[in-house]
Design a protein around this motif. Sequence first.
Motif, PDB file in Angstrom:
ATOM      1  N   ALA A   1       2.825 -16.788  -0.121  1.00  0.00           N
ATOM      2  CA  ALA A   1       2.131 -15.628  -0.698  1.00  0.00           C
ATOM      3  C   ALA A   1       1.990 -15.772  -2.206  1.00  0.00           C
ATOM      4  O   ALA A   1       2.894 -16.264  -2.885  1.00  0.00           O
ATOM      5  N   PRO A   2       0.854 -15.365  -2.786  1.00  0.00           N
ATOM      6  CA  PRO A   2       0.704 -15.368  -4.249  1.00  0.00           C
ATOM      7  C   PRO A   2       1.612 -14.309  -4.866  1.00  0.00           C
ATOM      8  O   PRO A   2       2.019 -13.351  -4.197  1.00  0.00           O
ATOM      9  N   TRP A   3       1.927 -14.484  -6.142  1.00  0.00           N
ATOM     10  CA  TRP A   3       2.837 -13.544  -6.798  1.00  0.00           C
ATOM     11  C   TRP A   3       2.217 -12.156  -6.955  1.00  0.00           C
ATOM     12  O   TRP A   3       2.865 -11.154  -6.700  1.00  0.00           O
ATOM     13  N   PHE A   4       0.971 -12.100  -7.376  1.00  0.00           N
ATOM     14  CA  PHE A   4       0.361 -10.802  -7.657  1.00  0.00           C
ATOM     15  C   PHE A   4      -0.977 -10.676  -6.925  1.00  0.00           C
ATOM     16  O   PHE A   4      -1.730 -11.655  -6.825  1.00  0.00           O
ATOM     17  N   ALA A   5      -1.253  -9.472  -6.423  1.00  0.00           N
ATOM     18  CA  ALA A   5      -2.528  -9.206  -5.752  1.00  0.00           C
ATOM     19  C   ALA A   5      -2.710  -7.705  -5.629  1.00  0.00           C
ATOM     20  O   ALA A   5      -1.739  -6.940  -5.632  1.00  0.00           O
ATOM     21  N   VAL A   6      -3.954  -7.280  -5.544  1.00  0.00           N
ATOM     22  CA  VAL A   6      -4.243  -5.870  -5.284  1.00  0.00           C
ATOM     23  C   VAL A   6      -3.792  -5.544  -3.867  1.00  0.00           C
ATOM     24  O   VAL A   6      -3.982  -6.352  -2.946  1.00  0.00           O
ATOM     25  N   PRO A   7      -3.144  -4.403  -3.649  1.00  0.00           N
ATOM     26  CA  PRO A   7      -2.717  -4.045  -2.287  1.00  0.00           C
ATOM     27  C   PRO A   7      -3.877  -4.095  -1.294  1.00  0.00           C
ATOM     28  O   PRO A   7      -5.029  -3.807  -1.642  1.00  0.00           O
ATOM     29  N   ASP A   8      -3.564  -4.447  -0.067  1.00  0.00           N
ATOM     30  CA  ASP A   8      -4.572  -4.620   0.982  1.00  0.00           C
ATOM     31  C   ASP A   8      -4.906  -3.259   1.606  1.00  0.00           C
ATOM     32  O   ASP A   8      -4.375  -2.893   2.657  1.00  0.00           O
ATOM     33  N   PHE A   9      -5.785  -2.524   0.966  1.00  0.00           N
ATOM     34  CA  PHE A   9      -6.117  -1.180   1.424  1.00  0.00           C
ATOM     35  C   PHE A   9      -6.905  -1.224   2.740  1.00  0.00           C
ATOM     36  O   PHE A   9      -7.691  -2.139   2.989  1.00  0.00           O
ATOM     37  N   VAL A  10      -6.646  -0.210   3.569  1.00  0.00           N
ATOM     38  CA  VAL A  10      -7.385  -0.025   4.831  1.00  0.00           C
ATOM     39  C   VAL A  10      -7.945   1.387   4.812  1.00  0.00           C
ATOM     40  O   VAL A  10      -7.246   2.338   4.429  1.00  0.00           O
TER      41      VAL A  10
ATOM     42  N   VAL B   1       0.842  -1.202   0.000  1.00  0.00           N
ATOM     43  CA  VAL B   1       0.000   0.000   0.000  1.00  0.00           C
ATOM     44  C   VAL B   1       0.874   1.248   0.000  1.00  0.00           C
ATOM     45  O   VAL B   1       0.577   2.234  -0.694  1.00  0.00           O
ATOM     46  N   ALA B   2       1.975   1.224   0.765  1.00  0.00           N
ATOM     47  CA  ALA B   2       2.883   2.377   0.797  1.00  0.00           C
ATOM     48  C   ALA B   2       3.486   2.639  -0.575  1.00  0.00           C
ATOM     49  O   ALA B   2       3.629   3.802  -0.987  1.00  0.00           O
ATOM     50  N   LEU B   3       3.845   1.593  -1.293  1.00  0.00           N
ATOM     51  CA  LEU B   3       4.363   1.759  -2.653  1.00  0.00           C
ATOM     52  C   LEU B   3       3.303   2.376  -3.566  1.00  0.00           C
ATOM     53  O   LEU B   3       3.585   3.304  -4.336  1.00  0.00           O
ATOM     54  N   PHE B   4       2.073   1.867  -3.475  1.00  0.00           N
ATOM     55  CA  PHE B   4       0.988   2.374  -4.316  1.00  0.00           C
ATOM     56  C   PHE B   4       0.715   3.850  -4.026  1.00  0.00           C
ATOM     57  O   PHE B   4       0.613   4.667  -4.952  1.00  0.00           O
ATOM     58  N   THR B   5       0.607   4.201  -2.743  1.00  0.00           N
ATOM     59  CA  THR B   5       0.277   5.588  -2.397  1.00  0.00           C
ATOM     60  C   THR B   5       1.435   6.537  -2.682  1.00  0.00           C
ATOM     61  O   THR B   5       1.213   7.715  -2.969  1.00  0.00           O
ATOM     62  N   ALA B   6       2.678   6.035  -2.628  1.00  0.00           N
ATOM     63  CA  ALA B   6       3.813   6.875  -3.009  1.00  0.00           C
ATOM     64  C   ALA B   6       3.742   7.210  -4.493  1.00  0.00           C
ATOM     65  O   ALA B   6       3.965   8.363  -4.897  1.00  0.00           O
ATOM     66  N   GLY B   7       3.427   6.199  -5.304  1.00  0.00           N
ATOM     67  CA  GLY B   7       3.318   6.445  -6.742  1.00  0.00           C
ATOM     68  C   GLY B   7       2.186   7.390  -7.088  1.00  0.00           C
ATOM     69  O   GLY B   7       2.375   8.375  -7.820  1.00  0.00           O
ATOM     70  N   VAL B   8       0.997   7.121  -6.548  1.00  0.00           N
ATOM     71  CA  VAL B   8      -0.153   7.985  -6.838  1.00  0.00           C
ATOM     72  C   VAL B   8       0.067   9.378  -6.244  1.00  0.00           C
ATOM     73  O   VAL B   8      -0.274  10.394  -6.863  1.00  0.00           O
TER      74      VAL B   8
END
Length: 426
Positions: free
Chosen positions: A210-219, A41-48
């Motif tokens: 853990a699976p290779w790919f998944a949508v980040p676990d947003f909270v 999630v931190a990676l996703f929010t850093a990019g966005v």
Amino acid sequence: MEADTTYSFRVKDCLLGAQMLFVAFGALVLVPLLTGMNSNVALFTAGVGTLIFQVCTRGKVPIFLASSFAFIAPIIYGVQTWGLPATLGGMVVAGAVYVVLSFLIRWRGMAIITRLLPPIVTGPVIIVIGLILAPTGVNMALGKTGDGAAVLVPENTALIISMASLATTVLISLLGRGWLRLIPILCGITVGCLGSIFLGVYDFAKVAAAPWFAVPDFVFPVFQWEPILFIIPITLAPAIEHFGDIIAISSVTGKDFLKDPGIKSTMLGDGLATMMASFLGGPPNTTYSEVTGAVALTRAFNPGVMTWAAICAIALSCVNKLGAFLSSIPVPVMGGIMILLFGAIMVVGLNTLVRAGEDLMEPRNLAVVALIIIFGVGGMTFNIGSFRLGGIGLAAVTGVLLNLLLPEAVHGRPRKARAVQPSHSE
């Protein structure tokens, strides 16, 4: 031929963007690792967040936004006290404070902020952040949980691992050359993980499962008054630091970003990025000085490079095994890094006071600094009904109020802090 040239230029920018993300990666994921938040999630929010910042600044500033160290202590305390969703609610409001500050700067200029928050206030508050976090770092370096309540790794083994991580980080920061010097934290974590594998501490079961790919676990956040009022004062110090970060990138590129797009726009971008990150369960965002150093080294002044860095971060956020690997890093590895990191935070606060040139023995200054530090580190709390204010939040509120209410020195006013003022256009 022209099309090929354009294509190769884009490929070059993509590779430079990936390198910029690599430079920021260690610090970016360190905050979620220390606070128990989700690294993907931190990676996703850093990019966005970086993309939002670029929209607000009209794509003019070559800078990358990611996890803010200033919020480590508040997040740790907030999660322990109110839970993650309520803490996220407080951080959403913290981002809104940035937005309000951006409009205040647009209206009155940066001078009003520096008058309310001089170094005599911000310096001690930063010192308190480092000192309050120190026991957590030491406990983890000894192989314990952050609060010291449970032993996770035998002490002697933990010390070998944590000191290897610490020594590597220090040596790379001092002796590293080129790109290596920009990633001391990443190098420290790598050496610590290798030591953990050698000593049989690293458990790969979680990574394998853990699976290779998944949508980040947003909270998603919930809003409660106590965590909001606790976190709001802590936004003041990083807001001032943001000003310094923009001066730094201006110096590196030779362009005055204080004038164009203006600190009002960069602060707005920072605030909106922080609000977005907190809405999705990520740590608040801030401009990254590591990336500024990389820009200086590579001379990659094109802001489009940061667009590619942001896209790479969003793509990596969907690699679930990466998040599983990061969350499985042994406690002593992070403890060794935290000792240096939290000490560095304290030194930043000390340096803020030194550079201000204030006489700390002058009675007014002595009272402000002493009460901020002792209230913050000593555990002073104020309770009004169900509302509780203590720790860093109390230290920040105390500093702001004392600076506003205490009279100036009888025999002359204290010297003003030496600070670079923005142009009148701000």
